[in-house]
Design a protein around this motif. Structure first.
Motif, mmCIF file in Angstrom:
data_model
loop_
_atom_site.group_PDB
_atom_site.id
_atom_site.type_symbol
_atom_site.label_atom_id
_atom_site.label_comp_id
_atom_site.label_asym_id
_atom_site.label_seq_id
_atom_site.Cartn_x
_atom_site.Cartn_y
_atom_site.Cartn_z
ATOM 1 N N ILE A 148 0.839 -1.202 0.000
ATOM 2 C CA ILE A 148 0.000 0.000 0.000
ATOM 3 C C ILE A 148 0.877 1.257 0.000
ATOM 4 C CG2 ILE A 148 -1.670 1.320 1.379
ATOM 5 C CD1 ILE A 148 -2.832 -1.461 2.230
ATOM 6 N N GLY A 149 1.988 1.221 0.743
ATOM 7 C CA GLY A 149 2.904 2.362 0.778
ATOM 8 C C GLY A 149 3.510 2.669 -0.577
ATOM 9 N N ILE A 150 3.903 1.623 -1.304
ATOM 10 C CA ILE A 150 4.452 1.817 -2.655
ATOM 11 C C ILE A 150 3.390 2.440 -3.560
ATOM 12 C CG2 ILE A 150 5.243 0.595 -4.719
ATOM 13 C CD1 ILE A 150 6.654 -1.390 -2.799
ATOM 14 N N ALA A 151 2.168 1.934 -3.468
ATOM 15 C CA ALA A 151 1.082 2.465 -4.296
ATOM 16 C C ALA A 151 0.733 3.895 -3.892
ATOM 17 C CB ALA A 151 -0.145 1.566 -4.181
ATOM 18 N N PHE A 152 0.812 4.198 -2.604
ATOM 19 C CA PHE A 152 0.510 5.543 -2.107
ATOM 20 C C PHE A 152 1.409 6.596 -2.751
ATOM 21 C CE2 PHE A 152 1.398 9.025 0.820
ATOM 22 C CZ PHE A 152 0.129 9.507 1.052
ATOM 23 N N LEU A 153 2.639 6.219 -3.078
ATOM 24 C CA LEU A 153 3.579 7.175 -3.673
ATOM 25 C C LEU A 153 3.101 7.697 -5.026
ATOM 26 C CD1 LEU A 153 7.012 5.566 -2.775
ATOM 27 C CD2 LEU A 153 5.947 7.593 -1.765
ATOM 28 N N SER A 154 2.124 7.029 -5.627
ATOM 29 C CA SER A 154 1.612 7.515 -6.913
ATOM 30 C C SER A 154 0.883 8.853 -6.751
ATOM 31 C CB SER A 154 0.703 6.479 -7.574
ATOM 32 O OG SER A 154 -0.507 6.362 -6.877
ATOM 33 N N TRP A 155 0.343 9.132 -5.562
ATOM 34 C CA TRP A 155 -0.341 10.416 -5.354
ATOM 35 C C TRP A 155 0.630 11.591 -5.361
ATOM 36 C CZ3 TRP A 155 -4.196 8.527 -1.098
ATOM 37 C CH2 TRP A 155 -5.294 7.918 -1.717
ATOM 38 N N PRO A 156 1.670 11.607 -4.516
ATOM 39 C CA PRO A 156 2.599 12.742 -4.603
ATOM 40 C C PRO A 156 3.333 12.791 -5.944
ATOM 41 C CG PRO A 156 3.303 11.189 -2.893
ATOM 42 C CD PRO A 156 1.985 10.729 -3.388
ATOM 43 N N LEU A 157 3.589 11.633 -6.537
ATOM 44 C CA LEU A 157 4.227 11.598 -7.851
ATOM 45 C C LEU A 157 3.340 12.252 -8.903
ATOM 46 C CD1 LEU A 157 6.721 10.552 -9.388
ATOM 47 C CD2 LEU A 157 5.396 8.502 -9.887
ATOM 48 N N ALA A 158 2.035 12.052 -8.806
ATOM 49 C CA ALA A 158 1.092 12.681 -9.742
ATOM 50 C C ALA A 158 1.123 14.200 -9.586
ATOM 51 C CB ALA A 158 -0.318 12.162 -9.516
ATOM 52 N N VAL A 159 1.243 14.682 -8.359
ATOM 53 C CA VAL A 159 1.318 16.131 -8.129
ATOM 54 C C VAL A 159 2.585 16.685 -8.767
ATOM 55 C CG1 VAL A 159 1.595 17.910 -6.351
ATOM 56 C CG2 VAL A 159 -0.082 16.089 -6.035
ATOM 57 N N VAL A 160 3.712 16.008 -8.562
ATOM 58 C CA VAL A 160 4.973 16.451 -9.168
ATOM 59 C C VAL A 160 4.865 16.397 -10.696
ATOM 60 C CG1 VAL A 160 7.428 15.875 -9.430
ATOM 61 C CG2 VAL A 160 6.374 15.810 -7.171
ATOM 62 N N GLY A 161 4.256 15.341 -11.217
ATOM 63 C CA GLY A 161 4.089 15.202 -12.664
ATOM 64 C C GLY A 161 3.255 16.320 -13.261
ATOM 65 N N LYS A 162 2.282 16.813 -12.507
ATOM 66 C CA LYS A 162 1.420 17.884 -13.019
ATOM 67 C C LYS A 162 2.145 19.221 -13.097
ATOM 68 C CE LYS A 162 -2.783 15.539 -11.825
ATOM 69 N NZ LYS A 162 -3.929 15.386 -10.977
ATOM 70 N N LEU A 163 3.333 19.302 -12.523
ATOM 71 C CA LEU A 163 4.146 20.512 -12.634
ATOM 72 C C LEU A 163 4.925 20.552 -13.950
ATOM 73 C CD1 LEU A 163 5.521 20.666 -8.978
ATOM 74 C CD2 LEU A 163 3.612 21.960 -9.952
ATOM 75 N N ILE A 164 4.950 19.421 -14.657
ATOM 76 C CA ILE A 164 5.637 19.370 -15.953
ATOM 77 C C ILE A 164 4.754 20.066 -16.982
ATOM 78 C CG2 ILE A 164 6.494 17.844 -17.777
ATOM 79 C CD1 ILE A 164 6.906 15.699 -15.581
ATOM 80 N N PRO A 165 5.284 21.083 -17.670
ATOM 81 C CA PRO A 165 4.459 21.791 -18.664
ATOM 82 C C PRO A 165 4.117 20.886 -19.853
ATOM 83 C CG PRO A 165 6.700 22.632 -18.671
ATOM 84 C CD PRO A 165 6.629 21.632 -17.567
ATOM 85 N N VAL A 166 2.943 21.137 -20.412
ATOM 86 C CA VAL A 166 2.450 20.344 -21.535
ATOM 87 C C VAL A 166 2.226 21.278 -22.721
ATOM 88 C CG1 VAL A 166 0.552 18.886 -22.312
ATOM 89 C CG2 VAL A 166 1.336 18.731 -19.971
ATOM 90 N N PRO A 167 2.762 20.924 -23.914
ATOM 91 C CA PRO A 167 2.536 21.776 -25.087
ATOM 92 C C PRO A 167 1.083 21.710 -25.548
ATOM 93 C CG PRO A 167 3.709 19.778 -25.719
ATOM 94 C CD PRO A 167 3.589 19.768 -24.225
ATOM 95 N N LYS A 168 0.644 22.775 -26.212
ATOM 96 C CA LYS A 168 -0.729 22.835 -26.732
ATOM 97 C C LYS A 168 -0.915 21.918 -27.943
ATOM 98 C CE LYS A 168 -2.429 26.270 -24.198
ATOM 99 N NZ LYS A 168 -3.287 25.930 -23.097
#
Length: 193
Positions: A148-168
């Motif tokens: 469960i702890g390993i899977a839980f890391l997907s939440w903060p990782l998703a937040v960090v991933g959303k900081l990556i800019p995406v082209p239009k």
């Protein structure tokens, strides 16, 4: 389990923000650049974790003192359990692909919560009680918590991933332009003799 995840996400009602967007044309890609970014971040994380567990799981999980058959069965059950929990946690991320707070309004969608609950119950039953049928081995509470702890890391990782800019520009257009450029260059360098 994937069917339940797809059903859970299909029950998510549209938000006001979604309803205010312009309509999408028929030829627009179904998977947006934001979705690609989130998908790649989660896929890289999950594939890395599962490969590490597959090749180093016996020592990581301290199964070296077990028989080879039992160690393999526990390791494979742990990998399966971790993968399913990664999918469950990522269902929350997939609800709001472009928002940081993926939990906003989650309790309002009872069907989503019910499907996630059913998935959890099925996973517990498969791992703990239906081992002969599904070829799994019971996991102790420490392995459940690590999974469960390993899977839980997907939440903060998703937040960090959303900081990556995406082209239009859609990713498909980039791919098409990259494939066309080399063919033009080959024609211009005289290699078509």
């Amino acid at each position: 389990m994937d069917t339940l995840g797809a059903l859970a996400l299909a029950t998510e009602p549209p938000t006001d923000q979604l309803m205010m967007r312009q309509p999408v044309g028929r030829r627009e890609p179904l998977v947006t650049n934001i979705m690609w970014r989130n998908l790649i971040v989660q896929a890289l994380y999950q594939v890395t974790i599962l490969i590490v567990l597959n090749f180093g799981g016996k020592s990581i999980l301290h199964l070296n003192n077990e028989t080879r058959v039992r160690a393999d069965k526990v390791k494979n059950t742990f990998i399966f359990n971790t993968f399913v929990f990664c999918q469950i946690f990522n269902e929350f991320n997939a609800r709001k692909p472009d928002e940081m707070n993926v939990f906003r309004g989650v309790t309002k969608n009872r069907l989503f919560m019910g499907i996630v609950g059913i998935t959890l119950i099925l996973q517990i039953l498969i791992v703990q009680f239906l081992g002969k049928f599904f070829k799994t081995d019971r996991l102790d509470w420490q392995l459940w918590l690590v999974s469960i702890g390993i899977a839980f890391l997907s939440w903060p990782l998703a937040v960090v991933g959303k900081l990556i800019p995406v082209p239009k520009t859609p990713l498909g257009e980039y791919c098409r332009s990259c494939l066309k450029k080399p063919s033009r260059e080959r024609q211009g360098d005289g290699s078509h003799r």
